[in-house]
Design a protein around this motif. Structure first.
Motif, PDB file in Angstrom:
ATOM      1  N   LEU A 156       0.832  -1.203   0.000  1.00 34.15           N
ATOM      2  CA  LEU A 156       0.000   0.000   0.000  1.00 34.15           C
ATOM      3  C   LEU A 156       0.871   1.259   0.000  1.00 34.15           C
ATOM      4  O   LEU A 156       0.582   2.221  -0.713  1.00 34.15           O
ATOM      5  CB  LEU A 156      -0.938   0.005   1.205  1.00 34.15           C
ATOM      6  CG  LEU A 156      -1.839   1.228   1.347  1.00 34.15           C
ATOM      7  CD1 LEU A 156      -2.824   1.304   0.184  1.00 34.15           C
ATOM      8  CD2 LEU A 156      -2.573   1.195   2.682  1.00 34.15           C
ATOM      9  N   ILE A 157       1.936   1.251   0.775  1.00 32.28           N
ATOM     10  CA  ILE A 157       2.833   2.414   0.837  1.00 32.28           C
ATOM     11  C   ILE A 157       3.449   2.674  -0.534  1.00 32.28           C
ATOM     12  O   ILE A 157       3.388   3.792  -1.054  1.00 32.28           O
ATOM     13  CB  ILE A 157       3.927   2.207   1.910  1.00 32.28           C
ATOM     14  CG1 ILE A 157       3.311   2.236   3.313  1.00 32.28           C
ATOM     15  CG2 ILE A 157       5.027   3.268   1.775  1.00 32.28           C
ATOM     16  CD1 ILE A 157       4.243   1.738   4.413  1.00 32.28           C
ATOM     17  N   ALA A 159       2.546   1.564  -3.540  1.00 35.77           N
ATOM     18  CA  ALA A 159       1.533   1.895  -4.553  1.00 35.77           C
ATOM     19  C   ALA A 159       0.971   3.294  -4.342  1.00 35.77           C
ATOM     20  O   ALA A 159       0.763   4.039  -5.309  1.00 35.77           O
ATOM     21  CB  ALA A 159       0.414   0.859  -4.522  1.00 35.77           C
ATOM     22  N   SER A 160       0.738   3.671  -3.093  1.00 37.94           N
ATOM     23  CA  SER A 160       0.193   5.000  -2.807  1.00 37.94           C
ATOM     24  C   SER A 160       1.165   6.108  -3.177  1.00 37.94           C
ATOM     25  O   SER A 160       0.774   7.119  -3.763  1.00 37.94           O
ATOM     26  CB  SER A 160      -0.161   5.122  -1.322  1.00 37.94           C
ATOM     27  OG  SER A 160      -1.172   4.207  -0.972  1.00 37.94           O
ATOM     28  N   VAL A 161       2.419   5.919  -2.832  1.00 35.08           N
ATOM     29  CA  VAL A 161       3.415   6.941  -3.145  1.00 35.08           C
ATOM     30  C   VAL A 161       3.590   7.052  -4.657  1.00 35.08           C
ATOM     31  O   VAL A 161       3.613   8.162  -5.209  1.00 35.08           O
ATOM     32  CB  VAL A 161       4.756   6.654  -2.434  1.00 35.08           C
ATOM     33  CG1 VAL A 161       5.850   7.586  -2.921  1.00 35.08           C
ATOM     34  CG2 VAL A 161       4.588   6.773  -0.914  1.00 35.08           C
ATOM     35  N   GLU A 162       3.686   5.924  -5.348  1.00 35.97           N
ATOM     36  CA  GLU A 162       3.852   5.962  -6.803  1.00 35.97           C
ATOM     37  C   GLU A 162       2.636   6.620  -7.468  1.00 35.97           C
ATOM     38  O   GLU A 162       2.786   7.430  -8.381  1.00 35.97           O
ATOM     39  CB  GLU A 162       4.067   4.550  -7.355  1.00 35.97           C
ATOM     40  CG  GLU A 162       5.400   3.943  -6.970  1.00 35.97           C
ATOM     41  CD  GLU A 162       6.586   4.655  -7.578  1.00 35.97           C
ATOM     42  OE1 GLU A 162       6.582   4.931  -8.788  1.00 35.97           O
ATOM     43  OE2 GLU A 162       7.545   4.941  -6.837  1.00 35.97           O
ATOM     44  N   GLY A 163       1.451   6.291  -7.008  1.00 30.09           N
ATOM     45  CA  GLY A 163       0.246   6.923  -7.558  1.00 30.09           C
ATOM     46  C   GLY A 163       0.188   8.405  -7.254  1.00 30.09           C
ATOM     47  O   GLY A 163      -0.206   9.216  -8.103  1.00 30.09           O
ATOM     48  N   ALA A 164       0.601   8.774  -6.056  1.00 28.54           N
ATOM     49  CA  ALA A 164       0.599  10.191  -5.679  1.00 28.54           C
ATOM     50  C   ALA A 164       1.608  10.988  -6.503  1.00 28.54           C
ATOM     51  O   ALA A 164       1.364  12.154  -6.823  1.00 28.54           O
ATOM     52  CB  ALA A 164       0.893  10.341  -4.186  1.00 28.54           C
ATOM     53  N   ARG A 179      -1.350  14.577   1.007  1.00 28.73           N
ATOM     54  CA  ARG A 179      -2.475  13.843   1.603  1.00 28.73           C
ATOM     55  C   ARG A 179      -2.138  12.378   1.817  1.00 28.73           C
ATOM     56  O   ARG A 179      -2.481  11.798   2.851  1.00 28.73           O
ATOM     57  CB  ARG A 179      -3.716  13.991   0.725  1.00 28.73           C
ATOM     58  CG  ARG A 179      -4.306  15.373   0.799  1.00 28.73           C
ATOM     59  CD  ARG A 179      -5.587  15.471   0.027  1.00 28.73           C
ATOM     60  NE  ARG A 179      -6.202  16.774   0.244  1.00 28.73           N
ATOM     61  CZ  ARG A 179      -7.244  17.209  -0.420  1.00 28.73           C
ATOM     62  NH1 ARG A 179      -7.809  16.451  -1.349  1.00 28.73           N
ATOM     63  NH2 ARG A 179      -7.750  18.394  -0.166  1.00 28.73           N
ATOM     64  N   VAL A 180      -1.477  11.783   0.850  1.00 24.56           N
ATOM     65  CA  VAL A 180      -1.070  10.388   0.987  1.00 24.56           C
ATOM     66  C   VAL A 180      -0.093  10.246   2.151  1.00 24.56           C
ATOM     67  O   VAL A 180      -0.185   9.305   2.946  1.00 24.56           O
ATOM     68  CB  VAL A 180      -0.478   9.869  -0.342  1.00 24.56           C
ATOM     69  CG1 VAL A 180       0.308   8.584  -0.145  1.00 24.56           C
ATOM     70  CG2 VAL A 180      -1.594   9.659  -1.356  1.00 24.56           C
ATOM     71  N   GLN A 183      -1.958  10.176   5.510  1.00 25.48           N
ATOM     72  CA  GLN A 183      -2.704   8.945   5.738  1.00 25.48           C
ATOM     73  C   GLN A 183      -1.787   7.750   5.973  1.00 25.48           C
ATOM     74  O   GLN A 183      -2.070   6.896   6.814  1.00 25.48           O
ATOM     75  CB  GLN A 183      -3.655   8.671   4.563  1.00 25.48           C
ATOM     76  CG  GLN A 183      -4.755   9.704   4.422  1.00 25.48           C
ATOM     77  CD  GLN A 183      -5.545   9.865   5.713  1.00 25.48           C
ATOM     78  OE1 GLN A 183      -6.016   8.889   6.296  1.00 25.48           O
ATOM     79  NE2 GLN A 183      -5.675  11.098   6.183  1.00 25.48           N
ATOM     80  N   LEU A 184      -0.678   7.695   5.241  1.00 27.72           N
ATOM     81  CA  LEU A 184       0.246   6.576   5.433  1.00 27.72           C
ATOM     82  C   LEU A 184       0.906   6.631   6.802  1.00 27.72           C
ATOM     83  O   LEU A 184       1.109   5.590   7.433  1.00 27.72           O
ATOM     84  CB  LEU A 184       1.300   6.554   4.318  1.00 27.72           C
ATOM     85  CG  LEU A 184       0.782   6.161   2.941  1.00 27.72           C
ATOM     86  CD1 LEU A 184       1.903   6.256   1.904  1.00 27.72           C
ATOM     87  CD2 LEU A 184       0.160   4.771   2.936  1.00 27.72           C
TER      88      LEU A 184
END
Length: 196
Positions: A156-157, A159-164, A179-180, A183-184
């Protein structure tokens, strides 16, 4: 002995990683990489006789290893410190490039591979993501996270960072990454308690 003025192989690889992070793999020709790295085209072909796929694979490995090194160092302090360093790295790249550059590992990952093969650069991207996740899992577990939940949180970390990063480039704003990040951190602290 006279020092050669020709750029080193490593400089060409770093230039390829930067160009891929800006334009994607398909738009990064050997000629463009040579120009971007300020290297003679002949030197580029000399160092990478198998062409663009060889250079792209090495560029992805270079980027993956560089990020892993930063993560490894910062994760020694704890998972929140590692997350902050991971985010600071990407923030610096995105902001300093005026939202033109992102992650070369992601750039290679999102382009469609040829129908009849899995390119080595794509395999190198998968290896980089897995290594980043592995480093995160290790530190999460070392700081008290449930070993069954740590792999999911690590994925999740990443994927979230790459998406952000992609969102921030598109929006020309660091809003998504900020924002990511918030939340992380909440998720990490919840998973490991106060030892984050």
């Amino acid at each position: 002995m006279a020092k050669s003025s020709a750029p080193s192989r490593d400089r060409i690889v770093a230039g390829a990683a930067d160009l891929i992070s800006r334009r994607g793999l398909n738009a990064a020709s050997i000629r463009e990489v040579a120009k971007h790295a300020k290297a003679p085209l002949g030197s580029t072909y000399h160092y990478f006789p198998d062409g663009k796929q060889q250079l792209a694979t090495e560029a992805v490995r270079y980027a993956g290893t560089a990020v892993a090194g930063i993560l490894r160092k910062e994760l020694d302090v704890g998972p929140v410190a590692g997350l902050r360093a991971f985010l600071a790295l990407w923030r610096g790249i995105v902001v300093e490039s005026d939202f033109r550059a992102g992650c070369p590992v992601l750039a290679v990952s999102v382009e469609e591979p040829p129908a009849d093969e899995i390119p080595p650069a794509l395999l190198a991207a998968a290896e980089a993501f897995l290594e980043w996740e592995r480093l995160l899992v290790e530190t999460l577990c070392a700081h008290g996270a449930d070993p069954d939940q740590a792999p999911g949180l690590a994925a999740l970390i990443v994927a979230s960072v790459e998406g952000a990063i992609a969102m921030s480039r598109a929006e020309r704003s660091m809003r998504a990454l900020d924002r990511v990040a918030e939340q992380l951190e909440v998720l990490i602290v919840g998973a490991v308690g106060r030892s984050a």
